[in-house]
Design a protein around this motif. Structure first.
Motif, PDB file in Angstrom:
ATOM      1  N   VAL A 206       1.441  -1.058   0.083  1.00 53.51           N
ATOM      2  CA  VAL A 206      -0.112   0.201   0.179  1.00 53.51           C
ATOM      3  C   VAL A 206       0.800   0.707  -0.283  1.00 53.51           C
ATOM      4  CG1 VAL A 206      -1.960  -1.169   1.205  1.00 53.51           C
ATOM      5  CG2 VAL A 206      -0.165  -0.067   2.294  1.00 53.51           C
ATOM      6  N   VAL A 207      -0.256   2.923  -0.530  1.00 53.95           N
ATOM      7  CA  VAL A 207       0.704   3.702  -0.275  1.00 53.95           C
ATOM      8  C   VAL A 207       0.174   4.728   0.777  1.00 53.95           C
ATOM      9  CG1 VAL A 207       0.354   4.742  -2.470  1.00 53.95           C
ATOM     10  CG2 VAL A 207       1.881   5.215  -1.706  1.00 53.95           C
ATOM     11  N   ALA A 208       0.668   5.677   1.293  1.00 49.88           N
ATOM     12  CA  ALA A 208      -0.060   6.851   2.268  1.00 49.88           C
ATOM     13  C   ALA A 208       0.412   7.552   1.746  1.00 49.88           C
ATOM     14  CB  ALA A 208      -0.028   6.246   3.780  1.00 49.88           C
ATOM     15  N   VAL A 209      -0.897   8.464   0.917  1.00 54.15           N
ATOM     16  CA  VAL A 209      -0.594  10.461   0.716  1.00 54.15           C
ATOM     17  C   VAL A 209      -1.603  11.032   1.318  1.00 54.15           C
ATOM     18  CG1 VAL A 209      -0.638  11.421  -1.170  1.00 54.15           C
ATOM     19  CG2 VAL A 209      -0.609   8.908  -1.768  1.00 54.15           C
ATOM     20  N   GLN A 210      -0.796  12.280   1.293  1.00 56.54           N
ATOM     21  CA  GLN A 210      -1.168  13.673   2.194  1.00 56.54           C
ATOM     22  C   GLN A 210      -2.215  14.437   0.825  1.00 56.54           C
ATOM     23  OE1 GLN A 210       0.309  16.101   4.427  1.00 56.54           O
ATOM     24  NE2 GLN A 210      -1.213  16.991   5.334  1.00 56.54           N
ATOM     25  N   LYS A 211      -3.243  14.399   0.622  1.00 55.56           N
ATOM     26  CA  LYS A 211      -3.938  15.496  -0.544  1.00 55.56           C
ATOM     27  C   LYS A 211      -3.648  16.662  -0.112  1.00 55.56           C
ATOM     28  CE  LYS A 211      -7.562  13.846  -2.690  1.00 55.56           C
ATOM     29  NZ  LYS A 211      -8.430  13.172  -2.835  1.00 55.56           N
ATOM     30  N   GLU A 212      -4.247  17.704  -1.004  1.00 51.52           N
ATOM     31  CA  GLU A 212      -3.631  19.163  -1.212  1.00 51.52           C
ATOM     32  C   GLU A 212      -4.765  19.560   0.384  1.00 51.52           C
ATOM     33  OE1 GLU A 212      -4.768  20.621  -5.006  1.00 51.52           O
ATOM     34  OE2 GLU A 212      -2.973  20.466  -5.794  1.00 51.52           O
ATOM     35  N   ASP A 213      -6.123  18.787  -0.068  1.00 51.06           N
ATOM     36  CA  ASP A 213      -6.591  19.536   1.260  1.00 51.06           C
ATOM     37  C   ASP A 213      -6.555  18.914   2.722  1.00 51.06           C
ATOM     38  OD1 ASP A 213      -7.511  16.692   1.421  1.00 51.06           O
ATOM     39  OD2 ASP A 213      -9.577  17.389   1.392  1.00 51.06           O
ATOM     40  N   GLY A 214      -5.185  18.577   2.539  1.00 50.33           N
ATOM     41  CA  GLY A 214      -4.526  18.330   4.478  1.00 50.33           C
ATOM     42  C   GLY A 214      -4.989  16.895   5.129  1.00 50.33           C
ATOM     43  N   SER A 215      -6.245  15.795   3.709  1.00 51.76           N
ATOM     44  CA  SER A 215      -6.552  14.882   4.728  1.00 51.76           C
ATOM     45  C   SER A 215      -5.966  14.159   3.685  1.00 51.76           C
ATOM     46  CB  SER A 215      -8.269  14.825   3.673  1.00 51.76           C
ATOM     47  OG  SER A 215      -7.423  14.401   2.558  1.00 51.76           O
ATOM     48  N   TYR A 216      -5.789  12.222   4.609  1.00 52.59           N
ATOM     49  CA  TYR A 216      -4.862  11.080   4.253  1.00 52.59           C
ATOM     50  C   TYR A 216      -5.385  10.281   2.988  1.00 52.59           C
ATOM     51  CZ  TYR A 216      -1.480  13.548   7.461  1.00 52.59           C
ATOM     52  OH  TYR A 216      -0.342  14.088   7.487  1.00 52.59           O
ATOM     53  N   VAL A 217      -4.715   9.611   2.752  1.00 53.85           N
ATOM     54  CA  VAL A 217      -6.061   8.406   1.419  1.00 53.85           C
ATOM     55  C   VAL A 217      -4.368   7.541   1.950  1.00 53.85           C
ATOM     56  CG1 VAL A 217      -7.658  10.132   0.926  1.00 53.85           C
ATOM     57  CG2 VAL A 217      -5.103   9.578  -0.357  1.00 53.85           C
ATOM     58  N   VAL A 218      -4.688   6.174   1.398  1.00 49.50           N
ATOM     59  CA  VAL A 218      -3.945   4.744   1.376  1.00 49.50           C
ATOM     60  C   VAL A 218      -4.837   4.011   0.189  1.00 49.50           C
ATOM     61  CG1 VAL A 218      -5.305   3.251   3.491  1.00 49.50           C
ATOM     62  CG2 VAL A 218      -3.011   3.217   2.916  1.00 49.50           C
ATOM     63  N   GLY A 219      -3.891   3.681  -0.919  1.00 48.58           N
ATOM     64  CA  GLY A 219      -4.452   2.511  -1.189  1.00 48.58           C
ATOM     65  C   GLY A 219      -3.416   1.568  -1.817  1.00 48.58           C
ATOM     66  N   ARG A 220      -3.679   0.105  -2.152  1.00 46.70           N
ATOM     67  CA  ARG A 220      -3.368  -1.080  -2.487  1.00 46.70           C
ATOM     68  C   ARG A 220      -2.444  -0.644  -3.640  1.00 46.70           C
ATOM     69  NH1 ARG A 220      -4.124  -6.396  -4.423  1.00 46.70           N
ATOM     70  NH2 ARG A 220      -6.708  -5.559  -5.130  1.00 46.70           N
ATOM     71  N   VAL A 221      -1.260  -0.829  -4.433  1.00 49.06           N
ATOM     72  CA  VAL A 221      -0.753  -0.706  -5.188  1.00 49.06           C
ATOM     73  C   VAL A 221      -0.026  -2.411  -5.682  1.00 49.06           C
ATOM     74  CG1 VAL A 221      -0.029   1.053  -4.604  1.00 49.06           C
ATOM     75  CG2 VAL A 221       1.039  -0.560  -4.093  1.00 49.06           C
ATOM     76  N   ASP A 222       0.603  -2.474  -7.101  1.00 49.63           N
ATOM     77  CA  ASP A 222       1.388  -3.471  -7.370  1.00 49.63           C
ATOM     78  C   ASP A 222       2.815  -3.752  -7.118  1.00 49.63           C
ATOM     79  OD1 ASP A 222       1.396  -2.288  -9.433  1.00 49.63           O
ATOM     80  OD2 ASP A 222       0.519  -2.853 -10.482  1.00 49.63           O
ATOM     81  N   LYS A 223       3.229  -4.472  -7.916  1.00 47.04           N
ATOM     82  CA  LYS A 223       4.534  -4.732  -7.621  1.00 47.04           C
ATOM     83  C   LYS A 223       4.987  -3.490  -8.290  1.00 47.04           C
ATOM     84  CE  LYS A 223       4.686  -9.983  -7.182  1.00 47.04           C
ATOM     85  NZ  LYS A 223       4.769 -11.178  -7.374  1.00 47.04           N
ATOM     86  N   VAL A 224       4.520  -3.382  -9.698  1.00 47.53           N
ATOM     87  CA  VAL A 224       5.220  -1.861 -10.107  1.00 47.53           C
ATOM     88  C   VAL A 224       5.207  -0.723  -9.768  1.00 47.53           C
ATOM     89  CG1 VAL A 224       5.520  -1.119 -12.657  1.00 47.53           C
ATOM     90  CG2 VAL A 224       4.406  -3.327 -12.322  1.00 47.53           C
ATOM     91  N   GLY A 225       3.779  -0.740  -8.883  1.00 50.18           N
ATOM     92  CA  GLY A 225       3.649   0.563  -7.686  1.00 50.18           C
ATOM     93  C   GLY A 225       2.235   1.263  -8.263  1.00 50.18           C
TER      94      GLY A 225
END
Length: 244
Positions: A206-225
């Motif tokens: 998975v990868v966790a990212v902070q968005k422009e509005d200040g909220s955080y999201v997480v998403g599943r990624v494959d081996k390539v990313g």
């Protein structure tokens, strides 16, 4: 020239002597004789007047003048009374008009004040009236005023920094799902100090990212990313071991 003339037992004096007896002029006594207001007769070109008749006329004229004066005085008195009555009525009318105007202004002010207070009371009632809201994510109910609900909505829309989870009936429902199967909702993750440590909480990549509005999201990624599925928002919850 005759000094005295007697007719039918009445002694008539010359007009000059008669005028001097009552302080009238000869012309005035002559006019009275011609108008028949006194007993008199003319002999040749000389008027002879009955003194008793002339004196009675003079006394009657004095009485008439007194009566006339009294009448004039009474008329003037009545005119003054009428004038004073009219002035008094005008004063009463003006006083009533001022009183009615003052009452009208007072009533208008009371009505205006009542309207303002009623509007303010309705506004305060709406703001403070208890309402009940249900959170679509947590199914928690909120009961409070409109103002409190607005403040709560503003707080919910801001970035959540701390969430306290209390178990219901001393049990926790644990439904294990894959990250890619989650379509909607918010992930509650235990505090780990940084977003990069979130990856260690999942068995998938998975990868966790902070968005422009200040909220955080997480998403599943494959081996390539590359991102697989949709991004899921999450919040970090400070918990202790006694909470589970």
């Amino acid at each position: 020239m005759l000094d005295v003339l007697e007719i039918d037992g009445k002694k008539l004096s010359p007009i000059k002597e008669a005028a001097n007896a009552v302080s009238y002029s000869r012309d005035y006594v002559t006019r009275l004789a011609r108008e028949g207001k006194i007993f008199a007769t003319v002999v040749g070109r000389q008027w002879f007047v009955d003194l008793d008749s002339l004196k009675a006329y003079s006394q009657n004229m004095v009485l008439e003048q007194e009566v006339r004066k009294r009448q004039l005085s009474e008329e003037r008195k009545q005119e003054c009374q009428v004038r004073d009555s009219v002035i008094a009525q005008k004063k009463v009318h003006n006083k009533r008009a001022r009183s009615l105007h003052t009452r009208a202004v007072a009533i208008a002010l009371v009505v205006l004040s009542f309207g303002i207070l009623s509007g303010w009371g309705v506004h305060q009632f709406i703001l403070t009236k208890p309402i009940q809201l249900v959170d679509s994510h947590t199914s928690q109910r909120f009961t409070g005023s409109v103002a409190e609900a607005t403040n709560m909505q503003n707080s919910v829309e801001s970035v959540v920094s701390e969430v306290t989870v209390a178990p219901i009936n001393n049990s926790v429902s644990q439904d294990i799902q894959g990250l890619g199967d989650v379509k909607q909702g918010v992930l509650l993750l235990p505090a780990s100090g940084s977003t990069t440590s979130v990856n260690s909480l999942f068995s998938d990549e998975v990868v966790a990212v902070q968005k422009e509005d200040g909220s955080y999201v997480v998403g599943r990624v494959d081996k390539v990313g590359n991102l697989i599925g949709s991004e899921i928002p999450f919040v970090v919850v400070p918990i202790v071991s006694s909470d589970i």
